[in-house]
Design a protein around this motif. Structure first.
Motif, PDB file in Angstrom:
ATOM      1  N   GLY A  36       0.813  -1.216   0.000  1.00 61.12           N
ATOM      2  CA  GLY A  36       0.000   0.000   0.000  1.00 61.12           C
ATOM      3  C   GLY A  36       0.839   1.255   0.000  1.00 61.12           C
ATOM      4  O   GLY A  36       0.516   2.239  -0.688  1.00 61.12           O
ATOM      5  N   GLU A  37       1.915   1.241   0.731  1.00 56.75           N
ATOM      6  CA  GLU A  37       2.823   2.387   0.771  1.00 56.75           C
ATOM      7  C   GLU A  37       3.524   2.575  -0.581  1.00 56.75           C
ATOM      8  O   GLU A  37       3.714   3.699  -1.052  1.00 56.75           O
ATOM      9  CB  GLU A  37       3.855   2.193   1.878  1.00 56.75           C
ATOM     10  CG  GLU A  37       4.737   3.383   2.110  1.00 56.75           C
ATOM     11  CD  GLU A  37       5.703   3.189   3.255  1.00 56.75           C
ATOM     12  OE1 GLU A  37       6.702   3.925   3.287  1.00 56.75           O
ATOM     13  OE2 GLU A  37       5.481   2.308   4.127  1.00 56.75           O
ATOM     14  N   ALA A  39       2.300   1.604  -3.537  1.00 51.73           N
ATOM     15  CA  ALA A  39       1.287   2.079  -4.484  1.00 51.73           C
ATOM     16  C   ALA A  39       1.066   3.581  -4.333  1.00 51.73           C
ATOM     17  O   ALA A  39       0.979   4.312  -5.329  1.00 51.73           O
ATOM     18  CB  ALA A  39      -0.017   1.320  -4.280  1.00 51.73           C
ATOM     19  N   LYS A  40       0.997   4.033  -3.101  1.00 47.58           N
ATOM     20  CA  LYS A  40       0.784   5.458  -2.844  1.00 47.58           C
ATOM     21  C   LYS A  40       1.978   6.281  -3.332  1.00 47.58           C
ATOM     22  O   LYS A  40       1.809   7.311  -3.984  1.00 47.58           O
ATOM     23  CB  LYS A  40       0.560   5.688  -1.353  1.00 47.58           C
ATOM     24  CG  LYS A  40       0.217   7.104  -0.993  1.00 47.58           C
ATOM     25  CD  LYS A  40      -0.092   7.239   0.483  1.00 47.58           C
ATOM     26  CE  LYS A  40      -0.402   8.683   0.826  1.00 47.58           C
ATOM     27  NZ  LYS A  40      -0.685   8.849   2.251  1.00 47.58           N
ATOM     28  N   ALA A  41       3.189   5.822  -3.047  1.00 47.01           N
ATOM     29  CA  ALA A  41       4.392   6.557  -3.441  1.00 47.01           C
ATOM     30  C   ALA A  41       4.535   6.640  -4.955  1.00 47.01           C
ATOM     31  O   ALA A  41       4.986   7.658  -5.487  1.00 47.01           O
ATOM     32  CB  ALA A  41       5.632   5.902  -2.830  1.00 47.01           C
ATOM     33  N   GLY A  43       1.942   6.106  -7.140  1.00 45.18           N
ATOM     34  CA  GLY A  43       0.695   6.510  -7.774  1.00 45.18           C
ATOM     35  C   GLY A  43       0.161   5.487  -8.757  1.00 45.18           C
ATOM     36  O   GLY A  43      -0.324   5.854  -9.826  1.00 45.18           O
ATOM     37  N   GLN A  45      -2.212   1.754  -9.366  1.00 46.68           N
ATOM     38  CA  GLN A  45      -3.309   0.953  -8.839  1.00 46.68           C
ATOM     39  C   GLN A  45      -2.792  -0.379  -8.319  1.00 46.68           C
ATOM     40  O   GLN A  45      -1.739  -0.864  -8.745  1.00 46.68           O
ATOM     41  CB  GLN A  45      -4.358   0.725  -9.905  1.00 46.68           C
ATOM     42  CG  GLN A  45      -5.046   1.991 -10.337  1.00 46.68           C
ATOM     43  CD  GLN A  45      -6.149   1.713 -11.333  1.00 46.68           C
ATOM     44  OE1 GLN A  45      -6.237   0.637 -11.915  1.00 46.68           O
ATOM     45  NE2 GLN A  45      -6.999   2.701 -11.541  1.00 46.68           N
ATOM     46  N   ALA A  46      -3.553  -0.974  -7.426  1.00 50.83           N
ATOM     47  CA  ALA A  46      -3.152  -2.226  -6.782  1.00 50.83           C
ATOM     48  C   ALA A  46      -2.900  -3.346  -7.787  1.00 50.83           C
ATOM     49  O   ALA A  46      -1.938  -4.092  -7.645  1.00 50.83           O
ATOM     50  CB  ALA A  46      -4.207  -2.656  -5.764  1.00 50.83           C
ATOM     51  N   SER A  70       0.216  -8.225   6.685  1.00 50.72           N
ATOM     52  CA  SER A  70       0.825  -7.460   5.592  1.00 50.72           C
ATOM     53  C   SER A  70       1.924  -8.262   4.893  1.00 50.72           C
ATOM     54  O   SER A  70       2.575  -9.092   5.508  1.00 50.72           O
ATOM     55  CB  SER A  70       1.453  -6.172   6.131  1.00 50.72           C
ATOM     56  OG  SER A  70       0.477  -5.349   6.701  1.00 50.72           O
TER      57      SER A  70
END
Length: 91
Positions: A36-37, A39-41, A43, A45-46, A70
Motif C-alpha cells: 500500500g505504501e 502504491a501510494k508513493a 501513484g 493501482q493495486a 501485511s
C-alpha cells in the motif's frame, strides 16, 4: 551466472513502472515496504502494482515477507549486486 536470469532481470528492469518500483525499494533498503505504501508513493493501482511486484520477485530482484496481515517487499541487494557484477565483468 545463469544467462537466462540475466536476460530476464534486465528485461524486468526495462519497463518504466518496474524500474521505478525497484528504484524505490533500493532507496529504502534494507527496509521492507508494504504494498500500500509503494502504491501510494508511485501513484499506481493495486492490480498494476501486483503485476510489477510479481515480475520483479520472479526474476529475483526483490523479495517479500509476510508480517502479520501485511506483505512487505524489499530489494534483493545481493541479486542486484550479482547483476551489476556480471555487467561490469562480463560485458
Amino acid at each position: 551466472m545463469e544467462s537466462d536470469w540475466v536476460v530476464n532481470a534486465l528485461s524486468a528492469l526495462a519497463h518504466e513502472g518496474r524500474l521505478a518500483l525497484f528504484r524505490l525499494l533500493v532507496r529504502r533498503a534494507p527496509d521492507a515496504v508494504a504494498a500500500g505504501e509503494i502504491a501510494k508513493a508511485l501513484g499506481v493501482q493495486a492490480t498494476t502494482l501486483s503485476n510489477q511486484l510479481s515480475r520483479l520477485e520472479r526474476d529475483r530482484l526483490i523479495r517479500s515477507e509476510r508480517r502479520g496481515r501485511s506483505i512487505l517487499y524489499a530489494a534483493d541487494l545481493e541479486q542486484a549486486g550479482a547483476l551489476l557484477g556480471f555487467l561490469a565483468a562480463d560485458c
